[in-house]
Design a protein around this motif. Structure first.
Motif, short mmCIF file in Angstrom:
data_model
loop_
_atom_site.label_atom_id
_atom_site.label_comp_id
_atom_site.label_asym_id
_atom_site.label_seq_id
_atom_site.Cartn_x
_atom_site.Cartn_y
_atom_site.Cartn_z
N ASN A 48 -29.04 2.13 4.95
CA ASN A 48 -28.68 2.85 3.72
C ASN A 48 -27.26 2.52 3.28
O ASN A 48 -26.98 2.31 2.09
N VAL A 49 -26.34 2.43 4.25
CA VAL A 49 -24.95 2.06 3.93
C VAL A 49 -24.91 0.64 3.36
O VAL A 49 -24.19 0.37 2.39
N LEU A 50 -25.70 -0.26 3.94
CA LEU A 50 -25.77 -1.62 3.42
C LEU A 50 -26.30 -1.64 1.99
O LEU A 50 -25.80 -2.38 1.13
N ALA A 51 -27.33 -0.84 1.72
CA ALA A 51 -27.92 -0.79 0.39
C ALA A 51 -26.92 -0.28 -0.64
O ALA A 51 -26.80 -0.84 -1.74
N VAL A 52 -26.19 0.78 -0.30
CA VAL A 52 -25.17 1.31 -1.21
C VAL A 52 -24.07 0.28 -1.42
O VAL A 52 -23.62 0.06 -2.56
N SER A 53 -23.66 -0.38 -0.35
CA SER A 53 -22.62 -1.42 -0.47
C SER A 53 -23.09 -2.56 -1.37
O SER A 53 -22.33 -3.05 -2.22
N LEU A 54 -24.33 -2.97 -1.19
CA LEU A 54 -24.90 -4.01 -2.04
C LEU A 54 -24.91 -3.58 -3.50
O LEU A 54 -24.61 -4.36 -4.41
N GLY A 55 -25.25 -2.33 -3.72
CA GLY A 55 -25.26 -1.81 -5.08
C GLY A 55 -23.88 -1.87 -5.73
O GLY A 55 -23.74 -2.29 -6.90
N TYR A 56 -22.85 -1.50 -4.98
CA TYR A 56 -21.51 -1.53 -5.55
C TYR A 56 -21.00 -2.95 -5.76
O TYR A 56 -20.26 -3.22 -6.71
N VAL A 57 -21.40 -3.87 -4.89
CA VAL A 57 -21.07 -5.28 -5.12
C VAL A 57 -21.71 -5.75 -6.43
O VAL A 57 -21.08 -6.46 -7.24
N THR A 61 -19.79 -7.18 -9.81
CA THR A 61 -19.87 -8.62 -10.09
C THR A 61 -20.90 -9.03 -11.13
O THR A 61 -20.79 -10.11 -11.72
N LEU A 62 -21.90 -8.19 -11.38
CA LEU A 62 -22.98 -8.59 -12.29
C LEU A 62 -22.51 -8.54 -13.75
O LEU A 62 -21.63 -7.76 -14.10
N PRO A 63 -23.10 -9.38 -14.61
CA PRO A 63 -22.78 -9.31 -16.04
C PRO A 63 -23.21 -7.96 -16.62
O PRO A 63 -24.08 -7.28 -16.08
N TRP A 64 -22.62 -7.60 -17.75
CA TRP A 64 -22.80 -6.26 -18.32
C TRP A 64 -24.26 -5.90 -18.56
O TRP A 64 -24.67 -4.76 -18.38
N PHE A 65 -25.07 -6.91 -18.96
CA PHE A 65 -26.46 -6.59 -19.31
C PHE A 65 -27.32 -6.30 -18.08
O PHE A 65 -28.45 -5.81 -18.22
N LEU A 66 -26.81 -6.58 -16.86
CA LEU A 66 -27.54 -6.23 -15.64
C LEU A 66 -27.01 -4.96 -14.97
O LEU A 66 -27.57 -4.51 -13.97
N LEU A 69 -29.43 -2.02 -14.11
CA LEU A 69 -30.22 -2.21 -12.89
C LEU A 69 -29.39 -1.88 -11.66
O LEU A 69 -29.89 -1.26 -10.70
N ALA A 70 -28.11 -2.29 -11.67
CA ALA A 70 -27.23 -2.01 -10.54
C ALA A 70 -26.98 -0.51 -10.41
O ALA A 70 -26.94 0.03 -9.29
N TRP A 71 -26.83 0.19 -11.53
CA TRP A 71 -26.62 1.64 -11.48
C TRP A 71 -27.85 2.35 -10.93
O TRP A 71 -27.74 3.28 -10.13
N ILE A 72 -29.03 1.91 -11.38
CA ILE A 72 -30.27 2.54 -10.90
C ILE A 72 -30.43 2.31 -9.39
O ILE A 72 -30.75 3.24 -8.64
N ILE A 215 -10.49 4.40 -16.61
CA ILE A 215 -11.53 5.38 -16.90
C ILE A 215 -12.91 4.71 -16.87
O ILE A 215 -13.87 5.28 -16.36
N TRP A 216 -13.01 3.49 -17.39
CA TRP A 216 -14.29 2.79 -17.36
C TRP A 216 -14.75 2.54 -15.93
O TRP A 216 -15.93 2.63 -15.60
N GLY A 217 -13.79 2.24 -15.04
CA GLY A 217 -14.13 2.05 -13.64
C GLY A 217 -14.69 3.32 -13.03
O GLY A 217 -15.64 3.27 -12.24
N PHE A 218 -14.10 4.48 -13.38
CA PHE A 218 -14.61 5.76 -12.90
C PHE A 218 -16.06 5.97 -13.37
O PHE A 218 -16.92 6.38 -12.60
N VAL A 219 -16.30 5.67 -14.65
CA VAL A 219 -17.65 5.82 -15.20
C VAL A 219 -18.61 4.84 -14.55
O VAL A 219 -19.73 5.18 -14.15
N LYS A 220 -18.17 3.59 -14.43
CA LYS A 220 -19.04 2.52 -13.94
C LYS A 220 -19.35 2.65 -12.46
O LYS A 220 -20.51 2.48 -12.05
N PHE A 221 -18.34 2.96 -11.66
CA PHE A 221 -18.54 2.93 -10.21
C PHE A 221 -18.98 4.28 -9.64
O PHE A 221 -19.60 4.31 -8.58
#
Length: 346
Positions: A48-57, A61-66, A69-72, A215-221
């Protein structure tokens, strides 16, 4: 009548014989269901920790249009954090109480969820599942309560029981879990520790995140994955005990065996959701006995289907399911289980 409506209308789950006690159902479960496995517990936590870490990576790093999917993905994996804490709260993660408490607190810190506050309130839900006016998880208002409340609160209730169900978990978190009056005096020392831990975490983490990413980082991450987490929390908890044929009952006619067996729903979700959320959707055996670890829920469910299959409620997650619940399951009705807002307007 829609196909989904017709299916619910035809659904008829036999009532549980009044002579049957919850302990009688528990006795039919294999002993293996209750065995804690340290390797499995810590392996799933590590994954689970790996999955969350992968999500934050991915978010970083992903382009805006993806990013959606990363947030979900990340929000769903964070829901897995909560389910691990859920095992800890029921003392089914580890044999030692202090391990359960430490892991539970750590898993819920990023979610700003005070562990002991949730644990104590959640125990109340298990003790009084589907008991009218006492259960604290998606319990329906009576018509009298609804008509007598002020219009603003009424609109808020309408939204959460309708198409804004996915915000229900946020309201539950904010209204109940930081209110000391919700807890008996004997538990308040632990409650204060949990509240202090999330307040300190937020006081350090949020300014640091904003200072380094804006602020965008707070929203995004944090904010958007957190909203996805609450979407799943709201959805899981609503579907667990809500269908047009599931009857909340007054205390004098309430039966623990019926509420936990026939008043709890097994819902099938996409397999990746079930994996990341540690089979929290396999919910009937968890209500039969909270001591069953999450990795043994499927084994227990198969046993329940063999021995008590006629009482098992099953559904499949879909927009049609959520629409059906959101359109019909609004207010308590003593014979029909629920009446909708439209019903009382006619």
């Amino acid at each position: 009548m829609s196909a989904t409506t017709e299916k619910f209308a035809k659904a008829s789950i036999p009532s549980v014989n009044a002579d049957i006690q919850l302990k009688d159902i528990i006795k039919t479960l294999p002993r293996e269901c209750f065995q804690k496995d340290r390797r499995k517990a810590w392996s799933f936590l590590f994954i689970n920790v790996l999955a969350v870490s992968l999500g934050y990576v991915g978010i970083a790093t992903l382009p805006w249009f993806l990013l959606p999917l990363a947030w979900i993905f990340t929000g769903t994996a964070l829901t897995g954090f909560f389910v691990l804490a859920h095992d800890c709260g029921h003392r089914s993660f580890a044999k030692r109480r202090w391990v359960n408490d430490w892991v539970g607190h750590i898993m819920t810190l990023p979610l700003i969820y005070p562990f002991h506050c949730w644990r104590i309130l959640h125990d109340r839900h298990h003790l009084h599942t589907n008991k009218l006016l006492i259960d604290n998880a998606w319990d329906p208002w009576t018509l009298e309560d609804y008509t007598q409340t002020n219009p603003f609160v009424r609109r808020f209730y309408q939204a959460l029981r309708g198409r804004f169900w996915w915000l229900g978990s946020i309201a539950h978190w904010a209204v109940l879990h930081f209110d000391l009056s919700q807890f008996p005096e004997r538990d308040r020392a632990k409650v204060k520790v949990s509240i202090a831990s999330v307040v300190i975490f937020a006081a350090v983490f949020f300014p640091t995140l904003i200072a380094t990413t804006g602020i965008w980082g707070f929203v995004k991450f944090w904010l958007l994955p957190w909203l996805v987490y609450h979407f799943w929390m709201s959805t899981f908890t609503l579907v667990h005990h809500t269908a047009p044929n599931i009857q909340f009952r007054p205390a004098e006619t309430w039966s623990a065996a019926e509420a936990q067996l026939a008043g709890t729903v097994h819902c099938t979700y996409p397999r990746w959701v079930e994996f990341l959320c540690h089979d929290i959707n396999v919910h009937v055996p968890h209500h039969i006995c909270v001591a069953i670890p999450s990795y043994n829920l499927r084994m227990a469910h198969e046993s329940l289907k063999q021995n008590w299959g006629s009482h098992i409620q099953e559904s499949k997650f879909s927009w049609a399911l959520m629409k059906e619940i959101g359109d019909r399951c609004h207010l308590y009705h003593p014979e029909k289980a629920y009446q909708s807002f439209k019903d009382i307007q006619r």
